[in-house]
Write a protein that holds these residues in place. Structure first.
Motif, PDB file in Angstrom:
ATOM      1  N   ASP A   1      51.118  37.877 -69.993  1.00  0.00           N
ATOM      2  CA  ASP A   1      50.717  36.385 -70.733  1.00  0.00           C
ATOM      3  C   ASP A   1      50.403  35.493 -69.249  1.00  0.00           C
ATOM      4  O   ASP A   1      50.159  34.416 -69.232  1.00  0.00           O
ATOM      5  CB  ASP A   1      51.888  35.623 -71.267  1.00  0.00           C
ATOM      6  CG  ASP A   1      53.230  35.964 -70.775  1.00  0.00           C
ATOM      7  OD1 ASP A   1      53.556  36.538 -69.772  1.00  0.00           O
ATOM      8  OD2 ASP A   1      54.276  35.256 -71.328  1.00  0.00           O
TER       9      ASP A   1
ATOM     10  N   ARG B   1      48.050  41.906 -76.420  1.00  0.00           N
ATOM     11  CA  ARG B   1      46.647  41.585 -77.168  1.00  0.00           C
ATOM     12  C   ARG B   1      46.038  40.420 -76.869  1.00  0.00           C
ATOM     13  O   ARG B   1      44.629  40.444 -76.469  1.00  0.00           O
ATOM     14  CB  ARG B   1      46.901  41.389 -78.838  1.00  0.00           C
ATOM     15  CG  ARG B   1      47.273  42.678 -79.525  1.00  0.00           C
ATOM     16  CD  ARG B   1      47.120  42.495 -81.004  1.00  0.00           C
ATOM     17  NE  ARG B   1      47.974  41.348 -81.397  1.00  0.00           N
ATOM     18  CZ  ARG B   1      49.357  41.181 -82.026  1.00  0.00           C
ATOM     19  NH1 ARG B   1      49.944  42.261 -81.926  1.00  0.00           N
ATOM     20  NH2 ARG B   1      49.447  40.125 -82.433  1.00  0.00           N
ATOM     21  N   ARG B   2      46.590  39.075 -76.448  1.00  0.00           N
ATOM     22  CA  ARG B   2      46.033  38.081 -76.010  1.00  0.00           C
ATOM     23  C   ARG B   2      45.331  38.209 -74.718  1.00  0.00           C
ATOM     24  O   ARG B   2      44.455  37.855 -74.582  1.00  0.00           O
ATOM     25  CB  ARG B   2      47.023  36.889 -76.176  1.00  0.00           C
ATOM     26  CG  ARG B   2      47.217  36.384 -77.669  1.00  0.00           C
ATOM     27  CD  ARG B   2      47.914  35.172 -77.556  1.00  0.00           C
ATOM     28  NE  ARG B   2      49.431  35.387 -77.281  1.00  0.00           N
ATOM     29  CZ  ARG B   2      50.392  35.914 -77.869  1.00  0.00           C
ATOM     30  NH1 ARG B   2      49.961  36.252 -79.206  1.00  0.00           N
ATOM     31  NH2 ARG B   2      51.676  35.985 -77.592  1.00  0.00           N
TER      32      ARG B   2
ATOM     33  N   ARG C   1      42.172  40.216 -74.931  1.00  0.00           N
ATOM     34  CA  ARG C   1      40.928  39.393 -75.376  1.00  0.00           C
ATOM     35  C   ARG C   1      40.540  38.228 -74.273  1.00  0.00           C
ATOM     36  O   ARG C   1      39.468  38.015 -74.229  1.00  0.00           O
ATOM     37  CB  ARG C   1      41.613  38.306 -76.775  1.00  0.00           C
ATOM     38  CG  ARG C   1      41.447  39.125 -78.390  1.00  0.00           C
ATOM     39  CD  ARG C   1      41.506  38.414 -79.164  1.00  0.00           C
ATOM     40  NE  ARG C   1      42.866  37.463 -79.087  1.00  0.00           N
ATOM     41  CZ  ARG C   1      43.842  37.899 -79.730  1.00  0.00           C
ATOM     42  NH1 ARG C   1      44.189  39.242 -80.343  1.00  0.00           N
ATOM     43  NH2 ARG C   1      45.042  37.070 -79.602  1.00  0.00           N
ATOM     44  N   ARG C   2      41.431  37.571 -73.839  1.00  0.00           N
ATOM     45  CA  ARG C   2      41.192  36.595 -72.724  1.00  0.00           C
ATOM     46  C   ARG C   2      40.330  37.052 -71.656  1.00  0.00           C
ATOM     47  O   ARG C   2      39.606  36.359 -71.045  1.00  0.00           O
ATOM     48  CB  ARG C   2      42.706  35.929 -72.223  1.00  0.00           C
ATOM     49  CG  ARG C   2      42.522  34.756 -71.259  1.00  0.00           C
ATOM     50  CD  ARG C   2      43.922  34.136 -70.990  1.00  0.00           C
ATOM     51  NE  ARG C   2      45.028  35.186 -70.557  1.00  0.00           N
ATOM     52  CZ  ARG C   2      46.127  35.599 -71.346  1.00  0.00           C
ATOM     53  NH1 ARG C   2      46.112  35.054 -72.414  1.00  0.00           N
ATOM     54  NH2 ARG C   2      46.918  36.456 -70.789  1.00  0.00           N
TER      55      ARG C   2
ATOM     56  N   LYS D   1      51.464  39.267 -76.730  1.00  0.00           N
ATOM     57  CA  LYS D   1      50.928  39.010 -75.238  1.00  0.00           C
ATOM     58  C   LYS D   1      50.138  39.990 -74.747  1.00  0.00           C
ATOM     59  O   LYS D   1      49.103  39.624 -74.063  1.00  0.00           O
ATOM     60  CB  LYS D   1      52.084  39.094 -74.263  1.00  0.00           C
ATOM     61  CG  LYS D   1      53.193  38.004 -74.725  1.00  0.00           C
ATOM     62  CD  LYS D   1      54.331  37.961 -73.993  1.00  0.00           C
ATOM     63  CE  LYS D   1      55.540  36.903 -74.459  1.00  0.00           C
ATOM     64  NZ  LYS D   1      56.563  36.926 -73.417  1.00  0.00           N
TER      65      LYS D   1
END
Length: 167
Positions: free
Chosen positions: A41, A68-69, A72-73, A66
């Motif tokens: 994160d 996964r994000r 993606r980010r 966290k």
């Protein structure tokens, strides 16, 4: 000769995946690779790394949010460098007995990122875990630490070899 630089990012609420990430980081460092280990994160830019290892805990068939994000980010940048994914998974010895395929969401993420591979390591649920479910599992004798440092190190050496930096 330029030393390779690798980011090892982990998404974990209570530390089992962090332990795996730390072991990967130590092994890559011993192989002569500059390694940074960070919580997923906090990762906002991966452009300064020659490769990325991203891991997340499995819980109820889903990969840690966290992780996964983070994927993606940073998807645009991750597509242009080698990526390896790992999961901290079963709280039993099944990850030692056979290869566990990635859960559906991780398999999709692998395809989107062009990840080289995925591996599932055993998880850990111990009395140190503050989660209510984990404490209940430990009380009923179903917890334990099923992370195998030798298997984690072997995979990290494999990553180092793929990066062309180990002897």
């Amino acid at each position: 000769m330029n030393r390779k630089r690798v980011l090892v990012a982990y998404g974990s609420k209570h530390g089992a995946t962090k332990g795996i990430a730390d072991e990967i980081g130590r092994t890559l460092q011993a192989d002569g690779i500059d390694t940074v280990v960070l919580p997923a994160d906090t990762v906002t830019d991966v452009s300064g790394y020659d490769g990325v290892v991203l891991g997340g805990a499995l819980y109820a068939g889903r990969w840690n949010g966290k992780a996964r994000r983070c994927a993606r980010r940073n998807a645009g940048q991750l597509r242009h460098r080698p990526v390896w994914l790992f999961s901290s998974g079963p709280v039993d010895s099944s990850a030692e007995r056979h290869d566990i395929p990635p859960v559906r969401g991780v398999a999709r993420r692998m395809k989107k990122l062009g990840a080289r591979e995925h591996i599932t390591f055993g998880g850990a649920v111990t009395a140190d875990n503050p989660d209510l479910i984990a404490r209940s599992l430990v009380r009923h004798g179903k917890g334990g630490d099923f992370r195998n440092p030798a298997r984690i190190q072997e995979w990290a050496h494999h990553i180092g070899t793929e990066l062309g930096t180990t002897s």
